[in-house]
Design a protein around this motif. Sequence first.
Motif, short mmCIF file in Angstrom:
data_model
loop_
_atom_site.label_atom_id
_atom_site.label_comp_id
_atom_site.label_asym_id
_atom_site.label_seq_id
_atom_site.Cartn_x
_atom_site.Cartn_y
_atom_site.Cartn_z
N UNK A 56 0.83 -1.21 0.00
CA UNK A 56 0.00 0.00 0.00
C UNK A 56 0.87 1.26 0.00
N UNK A 57 2.14 1.10 -0.29
CA UNK A 57 3.09 2.20 -0.31
C UNK A 57 3.64 2.34 -1.73
N UNK A 58 3.32 3.43 -2.38
CA UNK A 58 3.66 3.61 -3.79
C UNK A 58 5.15 3.49 -4.08
N UNK A 59 6.01 3.92 -3.19
CA UNK A 59 7.44 3.93 -3.44
C UNK A 59 8.17 2.69 -2.96
N UNK A 60 7.45 1.67 -2.54
CA UNK A 60 8.10 0.46 -2.01
C UNK A 60 8.67 -0.42 -3.10
N UNK A 61 8.18 -0.28 -4.32
CA UNK A 61 8.59 -1.18 -5.40
C UNK A 61 7.70 -2.40 -5.51
N UNK A 62 6.85 -2.61 -4.52
CA UNK A 62 5.91 -3.74 -4.54
C UNK A 62 4.67 -3.31 -5.32
N UNK A 63 4.06 -4.24 -6.05
CA UNK A 63 2.82 -3.87 -6.75
C UNK A 63 1.73 -3.55 -5.71
N UNK A 64 1.01 -2.47 -5.95
CA UNK A 64 -0.05 -2.08 -5.02
C UNK A 64 -1.17 -3.12 -5.01
N UNK A 65 -1.72 -3.34 -3.85
CA UNK A 65 -2.87 -4.22 -3.72
C UNK A 65 -3.99 -3.70 -4.61
N UNK A 66 -4.56 -4.60 -5.39
CA UNK A 66 -5.68 -4.24 -6.24
C UNK A 66 -5.30 -3.56 -7.53
N UNK A 67 -4.02 -3.30 -7.76
CA UNK A 67 -3.57 -2.62 -8.97
C UNK A 67 -3.37 -3.67 -10.07
N UNK A 68 -4.46 -3.99 -10.76
CA UNK A 68 -4.43 -5.05 -11.75
C UNK A 68 -3.39 -4.80 -12.84
N UNK A 69 -3.16 -3.54 -13.19
CA UNK A 69 -2.17 -3.22 -14.21
C UNK A 69 -0.78 -3.65 -13.76
#
Length: 117
Positions: A56-69
Motif C-alpha cells: 500500500x506504499x507507492x514507493x516500495x517497489x511492490x505492486x499495489x494491492x488491487x492494482x491489476x495493471x
Amino acid sequence: MGRVVLVIVGAMLAAGCLSSDPPSGSPEALRRAQSMVPADTRLAGLYAQSCKQCHTLADSGAPLTGDRTAWTPRWAKGVPTLLQSTVNGLGGMPAGGQCFGCSAADYEALIHFMADR
C-alpha cells in the motif's frame, strides 16, 4: 466518420487503453490499495501484519494491492511462480513476506486478493 470513431474506440478498448481500472501507481490506485481488506478475518489479520506495509506504499517497489495493471505481468507467470517468489523472497521482499504464520494456502489466498483476481 462515425464508423471511424467506433473503430478507433473499439481498438482502444481491445488494447486496454480505456480500462476502468485506475492507472498503475496513480493516486486512485494508491487510495484503492490503502482501503482494500480481505473479507476473511484471519486473512485480513495476516495481510495487515505482513503484506500491507509494502503493498500500500507507492514507493516500495511492490505492486499495489488491487492494482491489476501492475499485477498483470506477474499474474501471467502463474500462481505457482508467484507462490515460489513469495516463499523464497524476491527483490526487496523478504522470504515469506515476513508472514511467519502463513501456510501455502494463506500465501495463495493473499496473492489472489492483492492481485485482485
